[in-house]
Design an enzyme around this catalytic site. Structure first.
Site: not given
Lengths: 260, 67
Positions: A100, A161, A187-188, A209-210
């Protein structure tokens, strides 16, 4: 079966997850298992010198024999640093070349620097890497990254995040319509419905992830995300009904109503 | 003594040594790492043959959790 194909390899799961921000490796492992993910991102960092080498490592908790590792270049702000990081990753993971790429623009927003990203992608593709690339939701840049030879383009839904969800579905739609490689929203994503919306738009997969790691119950959220991605993909394949603002079309028969 | 820069910090090591000996010196054997020396990857197969010299810049990395 409806499989995700990346760089010629098939995956049953369309949810890719990160392994950061967890309390410990046991929680990481349990969350990854609950998510059903087969591809997991990892970061490459300087080893903590002086640390006991017998300490458990991520590779023990989530063996590379069981998961497809996706080493990232998080924290890199130049093409050069990203390239160096991924060459180290390839050596670390015995020649593993699916990576990535992300080159960040500034530490406050973590917004991608697409100029450096394009430069790094050129070098890495020539060097034999299979590059999944994090980028902005700019359809032109996404197409250019595909033309360079990236094996997947991964536009942001909103900032890394942030948990702000999908802020520009229209741009994502254009990227999806134009793409000939898998599009992964990266993301997001903040909660399950965000993942579903991404999949309903026609994304091939979602990377997060987050949203999992910082949920109050990460394990439960991981399983929610698995269901959300499934639901969104199924809805996309099923083909939603057209939106009709004002065309009355009752679901029940119009004849035989009592008293008429 | 020679001085190496390892992960950004200066470090004295007793003797000129090869990469494998450095890993032993730093108690990193058995741990999965990758090494860059002066900007170039040192393949694992060359740990015994690459001799480190005064002033070498080394990066020793591992995989950690990340998104």
């Amino acid at each position: 079966m409806d499989k995700l194909t990346i760089a010629g390899k098939q995956y049953g799961s369309r949810l890719l997850v990160g392994t950061g921000k967890y309390k410990d490796f046991d929680e990481t492992r349990r969350a990854v298992e609950a998510s059903g993910a087969q591809i997991i991102t990892v970061a490459i960092r300087r080893t903590n010198l002086g640390q006991d080498a017998s300490q458990p490592s991520l590779l023990d908790a989530l063996p590379p024999s069981k998961y497809t590792y996706l080493p990232n270049t998080a924290g890199c702000y130049s093409a050069e640093d990203a390239i160096r990081t991924l060459r180290l990753a390839r050596e670390l993971l015995d020649g593993h070349d699916l990576v990535k790429l992300e080159v960040l623009g500034d530490p406050k927003t973590l917004y991608p620097n697409v100029v450096e990203t394009l430069r790094a992608a050129e070098v890495l593709v020539k060097d034999g890497f299979k590059v999944m690339v994090y980028t902005s939701d700019d359809p032109i840049i996404a197409k250019q990254l595909e033309e360079i030879g990236c094996v997947a383009v991964m536009p942001l839904a909103s900032l890394i995040g942030s948990g702000m969800g999908i802020l520009n579905p229209w741009n994502l739609q254009i990227i999806i319509d134009n793409a000939r490689v898998p599009v992964v929203v990266d993301a997001g994503v903040g909660t399950a419905s965000d993942a579903t919306i991404a999949m309903e738009l026609g994304c091939d997969a979602v990377l997060m992830n987050t949203a999992i790691a910082q949920a109050r119950d990460p394990i439960l959220m991981a399983s929610a995300m698995q269901l959300a991605v499934h639901a969104g993909r199924a809805a996309y394949l099923a083909g939603r009904m057209p939106k009709k603002i004002y065309t009355a079309s009752p679901s029940s028969p119009t004849s035989g109503v009592i008293g008429t | 003594m020679i001085e190496l820069t390892i992960n950004g910090a200066a470090r004295q090591v007793p003797m000129p040594l090869n990469v494998m000996q450095l890993l032993e010196h730093m108690q990193l054997t058995g741990k999965r790492v990758a090494i860059e020396r002066n900007g170039e990857i040192v393949p694992r197969s060359q740990y015994l043959s690459v001799e480190l010299v005064h002033g070498d810049q080394l990066e020793i990395v591992v995989a950690v959790g990340g998104g």
